[in-house]
Design an enzyme around this catalytic site. Structure first.
Site, mmCIF file in Angstrom:
data_model
loop_
_atom_site.group_PDB
_atom_site.id
_atom_site.type_symbol
_atom_site.label_atom_id
_atom_site.label_comp_id
_atom_site.label_asym_id
_atom_site.label_seq_id
_atom_site.Cartn_x
_atom_site.Cartn_y
_atom_site.Cartn_z
ATOM 1 N N THR A 176 -9.331 -1.668 13.096
ATOM 2 C CA THR A 176 -8.850 -2.349 14.323
ATOM 3 C C THR A 176 -7.837 -1.737 14.933
ATOM 4 O OG1 THR A 176 -7.374 -3.698 12.882
ATOM 5 C CG2 THR A 176 -9.777 -4.563 13.125
ATOM 6 N N SER A 196 -3.981 -4.905 8.355
ATOM 7 C CA SER A 196 -4.891 -6.221 8.091
ATOM 8 C C SER A 196 -5.558 -6.660 9.373
ATOM 9 C CB SER A 196 -4.369 -7.371 7.358
ATOM 10 O OG SER A 196 -5.058 -8.402 7.307
ATOM 11 N N GLY A 229 2.960 -0.634 -5.764
ATOM 12 C CA GLY A 229 3.226 0.338 -6.855
ATOM 13 C C GLY A 229 3.885 1.636 -6.190
ATOM 14 N N TYR A 267 -9.400 -14.274 5.178
ATOM 15 C CA TYR A 267 -7.963 -14.018 5.705
ATOM 16 C C TYR A 267 -6.751 -15.110 5.225
ATOM 17 C CZ TYR A 267 -4.303 -13.062 9.322
ATOM 18 O OH TYR A 267 -3.149 -12.553 9.737
ATOM 19 N N LYS A 276 -3.684 -13.445 2.476
ATOM 20 C CA LYS A 276 -2.599 -13.427 2.735
ATOM 21 C C LYS A 276 -1.860 -14.181 1.462
ATOM 22 C CE LYS A 276 -2.314 -11.139 6.520
ATOM 23 N NZ LYS A 276 -1.501 -9.714 6.431
ATOM 24 N N TYR A 306 5.786 -9.090 -8.237
ATOM 25 C CA TYR A 306 6.539 -7.739 -8.594
ATOM 26 C C TYR A 306 8.123 -7.873 -8.519
ATOM 27 C CZ TYR A 306 3.109 -3.938 -8.753
ATOM 28 O OH TYR A 306 2.031 -3.180 -9.269
#
Length: 329
Positions: A36, A76, A103, A146, A150, A160
């Site tokens: 996009t 996104s 990561g 979507y 999110k 994390y």
């Protein structure tokens, strides 16, 4: 010189972020698969000695040589037309892409930021929406690809942060507008301006009583930049609390463009939120941030940008030809 990776760099918001970090003296590594995004958004940056571009899909393994100080995941699809065409790819960039980039940030010792969205609140039962509200989302509806991508992004980012002690930031972005948006991507502001410039009637879905709050892109970028450099790890709303109904907004666009088109009405899509207004108390307290550009000023800048585009750009279809490459993935 600090180095920052910005995914979705050829998109509307990613390109403005790239501009800001170049201006602030960073070495910017832009990454985009151009599904996009549009290279025209960053062509002015290509001669910059401290800008480099990787044509890459972040749902695949991401390798960036050298040091990285910040990783900003802004890749996104963001408009209904886009993510309804490629729902699986939208979920993958939110899940696999975020995992890959977390990561990478962990391996590099970099601070990580994700672009979340007001869509995590769904069709809200709390108004205005503050960061403590958990949302009212249909996970199996057409917008679920979507919304849930999110929400997953936020969950894995916090995992994390807690498990690996990774420095993380989460920005919940409300409706944003400005130069470089795609006219035909389905979002209300570029849709209205595109219709006005083409001499078409303005289309409202529903009765026009639903509300939105529009933040000019320069204000949003300033809020994102302050959040990244703050020490706050939890979600922060960044948006303009100036709420307006869709019908009132259409009337503003007609007045701005000096056109004589009518407003026509169509059925409201499933799960389309009825209200959208950020509570920015937290951003004011933590970041000392609030919007500075009025809607009147921002709309004029945006309209002037679109009006200056070549005529053929007014009729470009939404999405990039790369949609075909992802339709079965």
């Amino acid at each position: 010189m600090k180095r920052v990776l910005i995914t979705g760099a050829a998109g509307f918001l990613g390109s403005h972020l790239s501009d800001r970090f170049i201006k602030e003296g960073y070495h910017v590594i832009g990454m985009d698969n151009l599904i996009t995004g549009d290279m025209r958004n960053i062509e002015h940056l290509m001669p910059e000695p401290h800008f480099e571009f990787y044509h890459h899909d972040v749902t695949k393994f991401v390798h960036v040589p050298g040091d990285l100080h910040y990783v900003l995941h802004f890749a996104s699809p963001a408009s209904p037309i886009d993510y309804l065409k490629i729902p699986i790819q939208t979920l993958k960039v939110g899940a696999m892409g975020t995992h890959n980039l977390l990561g990478l940030a962990l391996a590099k010792g970099a601070r990580f930021m994700i672009a979340s969205t007001s869509e995590v609140y769904g069709d809200p039962l709390v108004h205005p929406q503050n960061e403590e509200y958990w949302g009212h989302v249909n996970p199996i509806g057409p917008r679920g690809c979507y919304d849930e991508a999110k929400r997953y992004q936020e969950a894995i980012t916090m995992a994390y942060h807690r498990y690996h002690s990774l420095e993380t930031r989460i920005v919940r972005i409300f409706n944003t507008y400005g130069p470089r948006m795609r006219l035909n991507d389905g979002r209300v502001l570029p849709a209205f301006i595109g219709q006005a410039l083409r001499g078409e009637d303005l289309t409202i879905f529903g009765d026009g009583s639903q509300t939105r709050s529009f933040c000019y892109v320069a204000d949003l970028v300033e809020g994102i930049y302050r959040l990244l450099l703050s020490d706050y790890a939890y979600p922060v709303n960044i948006g303009n609390p100036g709420e307006i109904t869709i019908k009132e907004f259409a009337e503003e666009i007609i007045k701005l463009t000096g056109t004589s088109q009518k407003i026509i009405y169509k059925d409201l899509p499933q799960d389309d939120p009825k209200q959208r207004q950020p509570d920015i108390t937290l951003a004011r307290q933590i970041l000392g941030w609030e919007p500075q550009v009025s809607r009147q000023e921002g709309l004029q800048i945006t309209y002037d940008y679109f009006k200056a585009l070549p005529q053929d750009r007014l009729y470009e279809e939404s999405g990039h030809r790369a949609f075909a490459d992802f339709k079965k993935v």
